[in-house]
Design an enzyme around this catalytic site. Structure first.
Site, short mmCIF file in Angstrom:
data_model
loop_
_atom_site.label_atom_id
_atom_site.label_comp_id
_atom_site.label_asym_id
_atom_site.label_seq_id
_atom_site.Cartn_x
_atom_site.Cartn_y
_atom_site.Cartn_z
N HIS A 1 59.11 21.05 26.96
CA HIS A 1 59.49 20.98 28.21
C HIS A 1 58.57 20.85 29.26
O HIS A 1 57.45 21.04 29.02
CB HIS A 1 59.96 22.51 28.21
CG HIS A 1 60.96 22.94 29.49
ND1 HIS A 1 60.48 22.93 30.88
CD2 HIS A 1 62.32 22.87 29.84
CE1 HIS A 1 61.48 22.98 31.80
NE2 HIS A 1 62.53 23.19 30.98
N GLU B 1 65.44 15.64 30.56
CA GLU B 1 65.46 16.48 31.65
C GLU B 1 64.53 15.82 32.51
O GLU B 1 63.16 16.08 32.78
CB GLU B 1 64.83 17.78 31.19
CG GLU B 1 65.64 18.64 30.30
CD GLU B 1 65.50 20.20 30.58
OE1 GLU B 1 66.38 20.90 30.85
OE2 GLU B 1 64.14 20.71 30.43
#
Ligand code: PGA
Length: 242
Positions: free
Chosen positions: A93, A161
């Protein structure tokens, strides 16, 4: 698949309220996996709630440490996550890449450790605004994707993302999402020289207003939802209606 990423939010009370509402209102569809990723300290608590409500909500961890055998204070290894009942783990992430300085070598190790324990990695990639403006998106993604060992590509779910869209309320245009998802799928297919299907989910300011358009693209295999997933009603609506 629809994934709730709670990040560093919540408490036992809030998770209980969320789970009560979601379990009573969600219409689980076996072809659309529902994944709940609470903070690590609440995984066991969440697992017990899921057991009690007997809904097919899968558990995911937001983190995993890169080594299983180091004497690492504060560490969580893949065996522990498996023991806690996790099926999925978020790796790479952007918040962890940025704040914890995670390199491709560390991320490769995490992928190997996760898959060894039958945890399905949700491997996050994405460019910063500066990189996007400099037309470097594809180079950055190529470098990030190179962390996946070739023999493990088929075991991973990719989450695209864009960093500039995370938590900003500024989601990417659907045409841009389609282009980038196609690029990721093609790059990985070429890397392993295989026609196997590679799932790519989108994350970055997904909310009730934009989820439908994003999820309607055949290049988008799911949604990774941060802020909006904290609200049980919003998350349930997005799951049921997507
Ligand atoms: P956001 O977060 O939906 O709050 O932008 C997404 C994520 O970081 O996974």
């Amino acid at each position: 698949m629809i994934i709730a990423n709670w990040k560093m939010n919540g408490s036992k009370d809030l998770i209980k309220q969320w789970m009560d509402f979601v379990s009573q209102n969600i219409e689980i569809n076996p072809s659309k996996t529902c994944i709940f990723c609470p903070p690590t300290c609440y995984i066991d608590f969440s697992r017990n709630l899921i057991k009690q409500c007997s809904k097919d909500i899968k558990l995911g961890s937001q983190q995993l440490d890169f080594e299983s055998s180091l004497p690492l204070t504060g560490g969580t290894n893949s065996k522990m996550l498996e023991d806690l009942g996790c099926d999925f783990v978020i790796i790479g992430h952007s918040e962890q890449r940025i704040y914890l300085n995670e390199s491709n070598k560390i991320l490769s190790n995490k992928l190997i450790k996760a898959i060894d324990m039958n945890l399905k990695p949700i491997f996050c990639v994405g460019e910063s605004l500066q990189q996007k403006k400099a037309s470097k998106t594809k180079d950055i993604l190529t470098d990030q994707l190179s962390a996946i060992p070739s023999n493990l590509v088929n075991e991973c779910i990719i989450a695209y993302e864009p960093v500039w869209a995370i938590g900003t309320g500024e989601n990417a245009e659907i045409s841009y999402i389609k282009e980038i998802h196609s690029f990721i799928k093609e790059s990985l297919k070429n890397k392993i020289n295989s026609a196997n299907y590679i799932s790519v989910v989108y994350g970055g300011s997904v909310n009730l207003e934009n989820y439908k358009e994003i999820y309607s693209s055949n290049k988008v295999d799911g949604l990774l939802i941060g802020g909006a997933s904290l609200d049980s009603d919003t998350f349930t609506k997005i799951y049921n209606m997507s």
